[in-house]
Design an enzyme around this catalytic site. Structure first.
Site, PDB file in Angstrom:
ATOM      1  N   HIS A  43       4.747  -6.716 -16.207  1.00 26.05           N
ATOM      2  CA  HIS A  43       6.154  -7.041 -15.947  1.00 26.05           C
ATOM      3  C   HIS A  43       6.251  -8.171 -14.946  1.00 26.05           C
ATOM      4  CE1 HIS A  43       6.733  -2.807 -17.476  1.00 26.05           C
ATOM      5  NE2 HIS A  43       7.310  -3.602 -18.346  1.00 26.05           N
ATOM      6  N   CYS A  97      -5.478   1.244 -19.025  1.00 29.17           N
ATOM      7  CA  CYS A  97      -6.128   1.462 -17.733  1.00 29.17           C
ATOM      8  C   CYS A  97      -6.850   2.819 -17.736  1.00 29.17           C
ATOM      9  CB  CYS A  97      -5.083   1.428 -16.631  1.00 29.17           C
ATOM     10  SG  CYS A  97      -5.779   1.862 -15.034  1.00 29.17           S
ATOM     11  N   GLU A 127       4.530   3.312 -20.061  1.00 25.12           N
ATOM     12  CA  GLU A 127       3.438   4.282 -19.842  1.00 25.12           C
ATOM     13  C   GLU A 127       3.919   5.704 -20.179  1.00 25.12           C
ATOM     14  OE1 GLU A 127       1.708   4.339 -15.847  1.00 25.12           O
ATOM     15  OE2 GLU A 127       1.180   6.434 -16.187  1.00 25.12           O
TER      16      GLU A 127
HETATM   17 FE1  SF4 Z   1      -2.971  -0.466 -12.010  1.00 26.17          FE
HETATM   18 FE2  SF4 Z   1      -1.456   1.256 -13.376  1.00 26.17          FE
HETATM   19 FE3  SF4 Z   1      -4.110   1.332 -13.594  1.00 26.17          FE
HETATM   20 FE4  SF4 Z   1      -2.965   2.086 -11.336  1.00 26.17          FE
HETATM   21  S1  SF4 Z   1      -2.778   3.032 -13.332  1.00 26.17           S
HETATM   22  S2  SF4 Z   1      -4.779   0.786 -11.527  1.00 26.17           S
HETATM   23  S3  SF4 Z   1      -1.247   0.663 -11.224  1.00 26.17           S
HETATM   24  S4  SF4 Z   1      -2.761  -0.327 -14.234  1.00 26.17           S
END
Ligand code: SF4
Length: 583
Positions: A43, A97, A127
């Site tokens: 974003h 992630c 998410e």
């Molecule tokens: Fe970054 Fe989201 Fe992964 Fe945390 S969960 S490391 S904020 S991408």
């Protein structure tokens, strides 16, 4: 005005990884068709603009994805969406992630055991939508304490947090959920990067008068930082770009804290900090500003690195047992100055992203710097001619090959079987070329000029310089990796990844230290070689400090990195004059 920048500001691990994956996919020669991200990668409008310029699109429902590469962003997607993509036969690159994947696994495991899922997070966030897809139709979202009252009666509940949730809010909502439902399994899935960032905002807010949060307005974690800072009672300004800053809004504050969301690139933060520092007023502020300008002129103009080259030449002369002559140091300093000055203009695009302070410094004085670069090259050639015609030819051809480095040697008309059309397209060639060139200027030229015949000592001085310069160049590349990828520069960290690059640099440092410790003992060089081990130790120290984010990545970082050349000169001087070791 004093500016304190949060150590955790900027890209988190998950966003860095996602950026690397999407940029890798865009530069992959085997990638056919367009590279899309499944929704905006992060974003941040500025980064999205740069990705668009690189031809990376955002997949829409109507997009024809056949024969394309689709990158799943760090937020992850639902299993149903993944199936949909697989059916379209696209190449999928998964940049979810690892922290988000862990939450997906927890939800999936408990959903299979009949649990309902309760996500403490933002309704409609990418998410959260992805996570709900793993709940087998029994997923709910609680954004506020009031939302808990609106939930239906449930038997067994699995409670998780959106990874960027405010930890304190998660705890409050969880307490209320536990009161409401008898059987609760709670997982505090706020990621470590988010927790550390939020904890730092709280502690930073205690030592500043106002806080600036840099990041996209659509970024959930950035908005959360704004709320946390406001809850701490600090006047907080949320800005997306440097243009939104103005001195009036900050005139009542002496100490300003700066933090940024997980999707804010470091060049945006650097620009904001530089602008803030330019607002400094008062006697102390003016002094600070003047010192900064001096440092900027000194480091930004490459005068500092050039003095470093002169010191390195002095050290190499003593390593090789040659009488140090000012003319050798002057040739090295002038050659490096002109090479760096002219190289900047050939690399303008990447420098604008990676080194904004230097880019604006050069932009304002482009004619002067080009003029000085040409003058430096001419003077270095004249001095080298005074040493000997061989030295002149060596300097001439080294400088010439520096210019030829960027030229397309293989014409475009030839078929595509030859991918590399210029030396600069070969990954890692820039670092190798630069290191060899500096070893030529600082070691080979004094060697030839003095008429020395001790080739073993030349090999030590050459190898020492090559390694120290190579480590310097590659560390700058590690710092600049995102910007370089965006403009398509080919560097070693881009080719083999940052972790492998660090292993190579570490191994190189160990080999160099052993080499420098042994060669004076076996008579290859004077004992001064042993003193150069201090430069290897120093390089390890600043790399560690940078890795731990103790050393920033602006002027101070450059100052610290290039001090290594000056340290070589100081160590050689100390070894020669003050602490003479009988080896
Ligand atoms: Fe970054 Fe989201 Fe992964 Fe945390 S969960 S490391 S904020 S991408």
């Amino acid at each position: 005005m004093r500016v304190i920048v949060a150590k955790t500001a900027g890209f988190c691990m998950g966003v860095k990884k996602a950026m690397d994956i999407v940029l890798d996919a865009a530069s992959d020669k085997d990638t056919n068709g367009t590279v899309y991200t499944d929704g905006p990668l992060i974003h941040n409008p500025q980064v999205l603009d740069l990705l668009r310029q690189k031809g990376i699109g955002v997949a829409q429902d109507s997009s024809d994805l056949s024969r394309s590469t689709v990158v799943i962003r760090a937020h992850g997607i639902t299993p149903a969406r993944r199936q949909q993509l697989e059916q379209q036969r696209v190449k999928i690159c998964d940049a979810t992630c690892p922290h988000v994947k862990r939450v997906q696994r927890i939800i999936s495991k408990y959903a299979k055991q009949g649990y309902s899922t309760l996500i403490v997070g933002d309704k409609g966030h990418a998410e959260v939508i992805g996570l709900l897809g793993y709940a087998e139709g029994r997923g709910y979202v609680a954004e506020t304490l009031d939302d808990v009252d609106k939930l239906p009666p449930l038997q067994k509940v699995c409670i998780v947090a959106q990874t960027t949730q405010d930890r304190r809010m998660f705890e409050k909502i969880t307490e209320k959920l536990k009161d409401r439902y008898d059987s609760c399994e709670v997982f505090g899935t706020v990621c470590s990067s988010t927790s550390e960032r939020q904890a730092e905002v709280i502690s930073l807010s205690k030592s500043v008068d106002a806080m600036i949060v840099v990041g996209g307005r659509g970024s959930a974690n950035t908005n959360r930082l704004v709320k946390i800072s406001e809850a701490e009672g600090k006047p907080t300004f949320h800005i997306e770009t440097v243009e939104e800053l103005n001195p009036k809004m900050l005139r009542d504050f002496d100490v300003i804290g700066v933090t940024a969301g997980a999707s804010t690139p470091h060049w945006l933060i650097t620009r904001v900090v530089e602008k803030l520092e330019s607002y400094q007023s008062g006697r102390f502020g003016k002094l600070q500003k003047s010192l900064k300008y001096i440092a900027m002129y000194f480091v930004g103009s490459n005068a500092y690195a050039s003095i470093g080259a002169a010191c390195l030449t002095y050290a190499n002369c003593l390593i090789m047992g040659i009488k140090p002559e000012v003319i050798y140091s002057a040739i090295a300093a002038l050659s490096l100055f002109s090479a760096l000055a002219l190289d900047h203009f050939a690399n303008k695009e990447a420098n604008t992203l990676n080194e904004p302070f230097r880019a604006s410094f050069y932009q304002k004085r482009s004619s002067l710097i080009i003029g000085l670069g040409i003058f430096g090259a001419a003077l270095s050639l004249t001095l080298s001619f005074l040493v000997s015609p061989y030295v002149f030819l060596l300097v001439f051809f080294t400088s010439l090959s520096g210019m030829a480095y960027r030229l397309e040697i293989i014409p475009k008309k030839l078929p595509n079987i030859i991918y590399y059309r210029s030396l600069k397209q070969i990954q890692g060639s820039k670092e190798l070329f630069f290191s060899v060139a500096l070893a030529v200027y600082t070691a080979l030229i004094p060697f030839l000029g003095s008429g020395s015949r001790y080739f073993s000592s030349l090999s030590v001085a050459f190898f020492f310089t090559f390694c120290i310069v190579f480590i310097r160049a590659v560390l700058f590349d590690i710092r600049n990796v995102q910007g370089d990828m965006l403009v398509g520069k080919e560097t070693i960290p881009i080719a083999i990844g940052k972790e492998k690059t660090k292993i190579i640099l570490g191994s190189m440092a160990v080999i160099l230290a052993i080499f420098l410790a042994i060669t004076p003992r076996i008579g290859w060089t004077s004992y001064i070689g042993f003193y150069m081990v201090s430069c290897v130790i120093y390089a390890c120290c600043y790399s560690y400090l940078y890795h731990k984010r103790i050393l920033g990545d602006g002027l101070l970082y450059e100052f610290a990195v290039d001090f290594n050349f000056i340290l070589a000169g100081i160590a050689a001087f100390v070894g020669e004059n003050l602490f003479v070791v009988q080896w």
